[in-house]
Design an enzyme around this catalytic site. Structure first.
Site: not given
Length: 573
Positions: A336, A366, A389, A410, A478, A480
């Site tokens: 990532t 990701q 991401d 995310d 949320r 992580w």
């Protein structure tokens, strides 16, 4: 060899003398007493000699010195693994180790700066708040680097027993040690009350409400860049844009030099990477920014801007006109961290009028468009486009103004201290059975001065999500990591956001330790009536919200004005 021996002698003497009760203004305590202020008192006590006695700063210096020693040792460990086991490891495992090597180098630099600062600060001397914030930021980033390395090892090299035991286990202990150093620094050096932060000598006069004049007409009008007549003539002929005719230094941004990138060969370079490589190393900014003007076009390259390319300003022709694009992703074997189309580590980086894109698609999971580990970095009038991401606000202090961010899962994540202001956040259509989470903040330690602040922004669905009739659930964020911290304030929240607002990561993980807050938002999705009832969720007042403004969260009045980028210092009146 001589320097190593000298270091070892110094370390030995510190064991003998560091904890002798000092006649200072700070109280002398045992390690048991001092360690009560840290997240892991038991581990903290194991760091110091059993009979130690001293004040919090003496313990802090000792812990920082030991952290620096361990960081250097870990770097050597990574080098050995990369040298001996390269051919035996998967692409993703090698990539994770290479990420760790890169991050370890940054961490060592941060620890050197931190130790040098505290080592010359006596018990009776205080640090300015800006200097204390800088060191707390560096130590927070050192912890973030350790966690990033650990996440990569656990994901990419989970099947390798030797890497798990030879790299991951020492890394866990080093992370605990860095946490001790951060806690003791926060206790011993960070002022309790924030003070006025001095601006740079060549910055614009401070306005406590907003700074808007220099780049207000940047997108279409004359550019407020101050440079030599020769450089001005070259720039205007290549860009076909005029510079502002303003001899008043207050309204211009100082430029040391400028190069242009044009794919047709009429500029200085045809690729962004070549232009970046031409920039001077380790400048202090007193002569101004080194400007890279990137003409309109689609640049298919993965750009990496190293830490030594300081005070670099990159200017494009506009969103969707100057585009940097790539397609690295985790499914194809990239980490990532290293999937980013554009990655920057250089302090005081500024990007204007650019689009950063990762075209891997949602099925590749990701896939990062932008990763910033650049302290005091600014992105103005830029767009970031991907799916999962999208924007990796990895570490240190960052600011985003009038930017568009598109993504799904995310899509704003990381552990920087970052403020988004006047930005548009666009959840888009993910894969089947997925949901959208706008943020996934990664704070791992209660003493890290990090978090995500969404101020005066607009949250509304992208066109593809609108056409789906909102069949996908969208959340503000949320957690992580355990101490995840995110605040939405004075923003417009569309009905696309679920009434509960936020989503769990995994069961009750972090629900008591996170800090999620909302303040004075508007829009059909802004009601807090049906929000989650977690212990860490808050509806806050203006006093609390002020902690997450540019002025207080980033100390932005001390460094942002020099860029010419508009911003609001405090809350909207």
């Amino acid at each position: 060899m001589l320097s190593l021996k000298l270091f070892l002698v110094t370390l030995f003497l510190s064991l003998q003398t560091l904890f002798i009760a000092s006649q200072t203004l700070l109280p002398s305590n045992s390690s048991s007493t001092i360690c009560k202020t840290t997240p892991d008192p038991k581990f903290c006590k194991s760091v110091f000699p059993q009979t130690s006695q001293g004040d919090v700063r003496e313990y802090g210096r000792f812990s920082l010195r030991k952290s620096l020693t361990q960081s250097r040792k870990f770097t050597r460990t990574i080098d050995r693994y990369l040298k001996r086991n390269n051919a035996l490891l998967s692409q993703s495992a090698v990539g994770a180790l290479q990420d760790c090597r890169y991050l370890a180098s940054l961490t060592t630099d941060y620890l050197i700066t931190s130790f040098e600062t505290v080592n010359i600060t006596t018990s009776s001397k205080t640090l300015s708040f800006s200097k204390a914030d800088e060191i707390q930021t560096l130590l927070s980033a050192a912890l973030t680097n350790e966690q990033t390395c650990l996440d990569g090892i656990n994901t990419a090299a989970s099947s390798s027993w030797t890497i798990r035991n030879g790299v991951a286990l020492p890394l866990i202990n080093d992370t605990k040690l860095f946490s001790v150093s951060l806690a003791l620094f926060t206790k011993g050096w960070v002022p309790k009350k924030k003070k006025q932060v001095a601006s740079y000598s060549w910055a614009h006069p401070k306005n406590t409400h907003s700074h808007t004049k220099p780049f207000r007409h940047f997108r279409n009008g004359a550019l407020p860049l101050k440079m030599t007549e020769h450089t001005r003539a070259v720039y205007e002929s290549l860009s076909r844009r005029k510079l502002a005719d303003d001899d008043n230094d207050v309204n211009t941004v100082l430029v040391s030099d400028i190069v242009t990138v044009n794919q047709n060969g009429t500029g200085n370079f045809t690729t962004i990477t070549e232009a970046v490589n031409s920039a001077p190393n380790k400048t202090d900014g007193t002569a101004g920014y080194f400007v890279i003007y990137v003409t309109s076009g689609v640049y298919e390259e993965n750009v990496v801007i190293a830490k030594n390319k300081r005070y670099l300003m990159m200017i494009g022709d506009g969103i969707n006109r100057t585009v940097v694009t790539g397609n690295r992703n985790v499914v194809d074997g990239w980490t990532t961290f290293n999937s980013a189309t554009f990655a920057v580590t250089s302090p005081n980086f500024v990007a204007v009028n650019m689009t950063f894109r990762n075209t891997a698609g949602p099925e590749k999971h990701q896939a990062v468009a932008m990763r910033s580990s650049a302290d005091l970095s600014i992105f103005y009038s830029c767009s970031f486009e991907a799916y999962q991401d999208t924007l990796y606000t990895h570490s240190l202090r960052q600011f985003y103004r009038e930017c568009d961010i598109y993504g799904t899962v995310d899509f704003i994540f990381g552990n920087a201290a970052v403020v988004f202001q006047d930005c548009n956040l666009y959840p888009r259509q993910p894969m089947q059975n997925q949901f959208n989470a706008i943020t996934a903040q990664g704070r791992t330690d209660p003493n890290q001065n990090t978090g995500i602040s969404i101020h005066n922004c607009t949250i509304k669905p992208a066109d593809d999500l609108v056409s789906s009739n909102y069949t996908v659930k969208t959340y503000l964020g949320r957690p992580w990591k355990e101490y995840s911290r995110t605040v939405f304030m004075q923003s417009y929240i569309d009905e696309v956001v679920e009434p509960v607002g936020w989503r769990e990561w995994n069961g009750d993980f972090a629900l008591s330790t996170l800090y999620y807050a909302e303040y004075n938002n508007t829009g059909s999705g802004s009601s807090t009536t049906d929000r989650v009832v977690w212990p860490g969720y808050h509806v806050i007042n203006s006093t609390d919200a002020n902690n997450f403004t540019v002025e207080n969260f980033l100390l932005g009045d001390g460094w942002m004005v020099q860029s010419g980028v508009p911003y609001i210092s405090g809350l909207l009146s």
